[in-house]
Design an enzyme around this catalytic site. Sequence first.
Site, short mmCIF file in Angstrom:
data_model
loop_
_atom_site.label_atom_id
_atom_site.label_comp_id
_atom_site.label_asym_id
_atom_site.label_seq_id
_atom_site.Cartn_x
_atom_site.Cartn_y
_atom_site.Cartn_z
N ASP A 101 0.84 -1.32 0.06
CA ASP A 101 -0.02 0.06 0.00
C ASP A 101 0.78 1.17 0.10
OD1 ASP A 101 -2.14 1.70 0.35
OD2 ASP A 101 -2.53 1.30 2.32
N ASP A 157 -7.25 -8.61 6.03
CA ASP A 157 -8.19 -8.65 6.89
C ASP A 157 -8.62 -7.32 7.05
OD1 ASP A 157 -5.85 -8.01 8.24
OD2 ASP A 157 -7.00 -7.74 9.89
P1 IMP Z 1 2.28 -0.47 3.54
O1 IMP Z 1 2.76 -0.84 2.39
O2 IMP Z 1 3.42 -0.36 4.48
O3 IMP Z 1 1.08 0.36 3.83
O4 IMP Z 1 1.59 -1.77 4.43
C1 IMP Z 1 0.98 -2.90 3.93
C2 IMP Z 1 0.43 -3.65 4.77
O5 IMP Z 1 -0.87 -2.97 5.15
C3 IMP Z 1 -0.03 -4.88 4.40
O6 IMP Z 1 0.85 -5.87 4.66
C4 IMP Z 1 -1.44 -5.11 4.95
O7 IMP Z 1 -1.23 -5.71 6.15
C5 IMP Z 1 -1.82 -3.73 5.32
N1 IMP Z 1 -3.11 -3.37 4.29
C6 IMP Z 1 -2.68 -2.32 3.30
N2 IMP Z 1 -3.72 -2.29 2.54
C7 IMP Z 1 -4.81 -3.11 2.85
C8 IMP Z 1 -5.99 -3.42 2.36
O8 IMP Z 1 -6.61 -3.03 1.46
N3 IMP Z 1 -6.61 -4.51 3.11
C9 IMP Z 1 -5.98 -5.07 4.02
N4 IMP Z 1 -4.87 -4.87 4.75
C10 IMP Z 1 -4.11 -3.69 3.89
#
Ligand code: IMP
Length: 175
Positions: A101, A157
Site C-alpha cells: 500500500d 483482514d
Molecule cells: P504498507 O505498504 O506499509 O502500507 O503496508 C501494507 C500492509 O498494510 C499490508 O501488509 C497489510 O497488512 C496492510 N494493508 C494495506 N492495504 C490493505 C487493504 O486494502 N486490506 C487489508 N490490509 C491492508
Amino acid sequence: MSVKQTCLISREAIARRVAELGAQISRDYAGRDLVMVGVLKGAFIFLADLVRELAFPVEIDFARLASYGGGTSPTGEVHITKDVELPLKDRDVLIVEDIMDIGYTLSFLKQHLATHRPRSLKICCLIDKRERREVEVQLDYTGFVVERGFLVGYGLDCGEKQRTLPEIYVIEEKG
Ligand code: IMP
Ligand code: MG
C-alpha cells in the site's frame, strides 16, 4: 452509513494468477536454493497456495511486522515483532506479501533481510495497490494491480475479520 462489500477478484482468477506466478518462479529459481519468507499474517494463504504451484520444494519462514502509525522516515513507522529464524546468508530469498500500500512495510523488511547477506533478495506481492504509495519498492512478481480501496479476503483482514473469504472483496462505505 452502511458498508457494502463487492467481489473484486474471484477465486478462479486468484487461482489462475497464483499458478502463473508459481510457474514463473519455478523457471526463474530452477536449481537454486530458495527460501520464501511470508509476511504474517496476511500472506499465509497466498504463500500456502503459491508453494504448491512450484515445481520443486522450498524452505519457508515467516516474519511479522507492526506499524507505529505516524512517523516520517520511509521505514520509521515499522518494527519487527517476529523475525526470520532460518539462516539466509548466501541463499536466494523471496519475500511473499499480500499487499503493498504505502510501501513502508516492504521497504523496511527488504532492508532488514538484506542485512542477513542473502545471495539474492526479491519480492512477490499478490496485490500492488497504487493510490497511497509513498515509498517505491520494486516488486519482482506482482499478482494484481489495484488502484485504490480497502480489500479483504484471501488472507487480507479488516480488524482481524474476513481473512478466510476465498475471494478478494473491496469494502465501500455507502451513505
Ligand atoms: P504498507 O505498504 O506499509 O502500507 O503496508 C501494507 C500492509 O498494510 C499490508 O501488509 C497489510 O497488512 C496492510 N494493508 C494495506 N492495504 C490493505 C487493504 O486494502 N486490506 C487489508 N490490509 C491492508
Ligand atoms: Mg500484511
